[in-house]
Design an enzyme around this catalytic site. Structure first.
Site, PDB file in Angstrom:
ATOM      1  N   CYS A   1       0.817  -1.224   0.000  1.00  0.00           N
ATOM      2  CA  CYS A   1       0.000   0.000   0.000  1.00  0.00           C
ATOM      3  C   CYS A   1       0.846   1.268   0.000  1.00  0.00           C
ATOM      4  O   CYS A   1       0.321   2.363  -0.167  1.00  0.00           O
ATOM      5  CB  CYS A   1      -0.927   0.011   1.198  1.00  0.00           C
ATOM      6  SG  CYS A   1      -2.035  -1.392   1.235  1.00  0.00           S
TER       7      CYS A   1
ATOM      8  N   HIS B   1      -3.042   6.915   3.873  1.00  0.00           N
ATOM      9  CA  HIS B   1      -3.511   5.674   3.267  1.00  0.00           C
ATOM     10  C   HIS B   1      -4.829   5.279   3.943  1.00  0.00           C
ATOM     11  O   HIS B   1      -4.989   5.400   5.150  1.00  0.00           O
ATOM     12  CB  HIS B   1      -2.456   4.580   3.454  1.00  0.00           C
ATOM     13  CG  HIS B   1      -2.926   3.236   3.030  1.00  0.00           C
ATOM     14  ND1 HIS B   1      -3.571   3.040   1.831  1.00  0.00           N
ATOM     15  CD2 HIS B   1      -2.872   2.024   3.637  1.00  0.00           C
ATOM     16  CE1 HIS B   1      -3.881   1.761   1.718  1.00  0.00           C
ATOM     17  NE2 HIS B   1      -3.482   1.126   2.800  1.00  0.00           N
TER      18      HIS B   1
ATOM     19  N   ASN C   1     -10.108  -0.170   1.395  1.00  0.00           N
ATOM     20  CA  ASN C   1      -8.657  -0.048   1.213  1.00  0.00           C
ATOM     21  C   ASN C   1      -8.297  -0.437  -0.221  1.00  0.00           C
ATOM     22  O   ASN C   1      -8.350  -1.608  -0.577  1.00  0.00           O
ATOM     23  CB  ASN C   1      -7.958  -0.964   2.230  1.00  0.00           C
ATOM     24  CG  ASN C   1      -6.444  -0.966   2.099  1.00  0.00           C
ATOM     25  OD1 ASN C   1      -5.886  -0.427   1.137  1.00  0.00           O
ATOM     26  ND2 ASN C   1      -5.777  -1.580   3.042  1.00  0.00           N
TER      27      ASN C   1
END
Ligand code: ACO
Length: 329
Positions: A116, A256, A286
Site C-alpha cells: 500500500c 492511506h 482499502n
C-alpha cells in the site's frame, strides 16, 4: 549530485470499477454485519472489478484523464511507473500494458511493488528521474485489484479491500513548490504480518497451494493496526521536520485509507483537526496503492486542495513498508 529542480504533481485522474459491493451484500457472503464493518473500519461500500475490468484497464482510464489534464500527449511521456501488487499477470508488467494502450512510444515502463506504500515509493522514484534530468514527464499510477486475491470466505480480510486506480503526472515545477520532502522505510522482518504466500517462484501454483488457500491475502490485523498507527505518526513528523514544518502548518493530511480508526488515532496524536484529514474509505475501502492518488484526485476535483496548500501524504503496507511526503501543491 542532484540538481535543485523541484518536482510536483501537475495533474490527477482515477479509474474505478462500476460495481459497488455494500456491507449489506457482504452480510450475504460471510458472517459479518454492516454495523461491525462500519464501527471497526469506517467502510460502507467498496468497488469490485467485473470480468470485463482489469488492473491495466482501470490504470489506462486514470492515466488518460491525468494526461489530458496535464495537456500532454502519450508520446510526451518519458517514464511510466505503476505501483501495484496485483498486476494483470506476473509479466509483462502492467506499466508495459498501459504503455501499449496509451501508445506512449517514448516511455520506459516498469512496475514496482511496495504494498500500500507503492504510490509513495513511485513518487520518490519519479522525483529522482526528473531531478537527474533522466525524465521530463513521468506518469505514476497507483493501482490495485485486491478483490482478486482476497479469500471471500475470510471475514477478517474480505470486508476491508476495494479495487481502483489513481494516476498522476509528475513534472518539474517552480522552486519551492511540489515535493518538499519525502522519506521511505521498510522492515522485511515483519513481512509475514501481511502476505500472499504462493504464486511466486517459492510456491508456484499446485493443487496443494490452492487447497491450502495460499494464493490469498494472509494478515495479522491487530499487529498491522498497531504498527500502522505508530509509523504513520512518526513518518509524518519526520517529513514535516525535514522541510521545517509542523503538523499545524498542514492544510491537509492525505493518509492511506486502511481503517478509519487508524487514520483517526494517527491524526489525533498529530494534533490535527478533522477538517485537515482527507478520507474516502467509507466509499472505497482499502484500495492499496490507489488509495492516496484517488483521495487526491477527488479533493482536487471538489476544489478542496488548491494551489499553495501544504499537504502531507503518509502510507504503510506489505513489506512491511511505510513512508511519507510533504507537498506544496
Ligand atoms: N465481521 C464480524 N466480526 C469480525 C469480522 C467481520 N468482518 N472480522 C473479524 N471479526 C471478529 C474477529 O473474528 C474477532 O472475533 P473473536 O474475538 O471472537 O475472535 C473480533 O471480530 C475482533 O477481532 P479483532 O481482530 O480484535 O478486531 P479489530 O478491532 O482489530 O479489527 C481489523 C480488525 C479491522 C482487521 C483491524 O485489525 C485492522 O484494520 N487492521 C489493520 C488492517 C490493515 O491496515 N491492513 C493493511 C493492509 S495494507 C496492504 O498492503 C494490503
Amino acid at each position: 549530485m542532484h540538481s535543485g529542480k523541484s518536482v510536483g504533481i501537475v495533474s490527477t485522474g482515477k479509474g474505478l470499477p462500476v460495481c459497488r459491493l455494500t456491507n449489506l451484500e457482504l452480510e450475504e457472503i460471510v458472517d459479518t454485519s454492516d454495523e461491525w464493518i462500519i464501527s471497526r473500519t469506517g467502510i460502507k461500500e467498496r468497488r469490485i472489478i467485473s470480468n470485463s475490468e482489469t488492473n491495466s484497464e482501470l490504470s489506462f482510464i486514470a492515466s488518460k484523464i491525468a494526461l489530458d489534464r496535464a495537456n500532454l500527449k502519450p508520446e510526451d511521456l518519458d517514464l511510466i511507473i505503476v505501483a501495484t501488487v496485483t498486476p494483470d499477470m506476473l509479466f509483462p508488467s502492467t506499466a508495459c500494458l498501459i504503455q501499449a494502450k496509451l501508445e506512449a512510444y517514448n516511455a520506459a515502463a516498469f512496475d514496482l511493488a511496495a504494498g500500500c506504500t507503492g504510490f509513495l515509493y513511485g513518487l520518490s522514484v519519479g522525483e529522482q528521474y526528473i531531478k537527474t534530468g533522466a525524465a521530463k514527464n513521468v506518469l505514476l499510477v497507483g493501482v490495485d485489484t485486491l478483490s482478486t486475491i482476497v479469500d471471500w470466505q475470510d471475514r477478517n480480510t474480505c470486508v476491508l479491500f476495494g479495487d481502483g486506480a489513481g494516476a498522476v503526472v509528475l513534472q518539474e515545477v517552480e522552486e519551492n513548490r511540489g515535493l518538499l520532502s519525502c522519506k521511505l522505510f521498510s522492515d522485511g522482518n515483519k513481512g509475514d504480518l501481511l502476505c500472499v504466500p504462493a504464486g511466486g517462484s517459492r510456491f508456484p501454483a499446485t493443487r496443494q497451494t490452492v487447497e491450502k488457500k495460499m494464493h490469498y491475502i494472509k494478515m495479522n490485523g491487530p499487529e498491522v493496526f498497531k504498527f500502522a498507527v505508530t509509523v504513520m505518526i512518526n513518518s509524518t513528523l519526520t517529513v514535516l521536520e525535514m522541510c521545517g514544518k509542523k503538523p499545524a502548518d498542514l492544510d491537509y493530511l492525505v493518509p492511506h485509507q486502511a481503517n478509519i480508526r487508524i487514520i483517526n488515532a494517527a491524526s489525533r496524536k498529530l494534533g490535527l483537526k478533522p477538517e485537515q484529514v482527507l478520507a474516502n474509505i467509507d466509499r472505497y475501502g482499502n484500495m492499496s496503492s490507489a488509495s492516496i492518488p484517488v483521495v487526491l484526485d477527488e479533493a482536487v476535483e471538489e476544489g478542496k486542495i488548491k494551489r499553495g496548500d501544504l499537504i502531507a501524504l503518509v502510507s504503510f503496507g506489505a513489506g512491511l513498508t511505510w513512508g511519507a511526503a510533504v507537498l506544496n501543491w
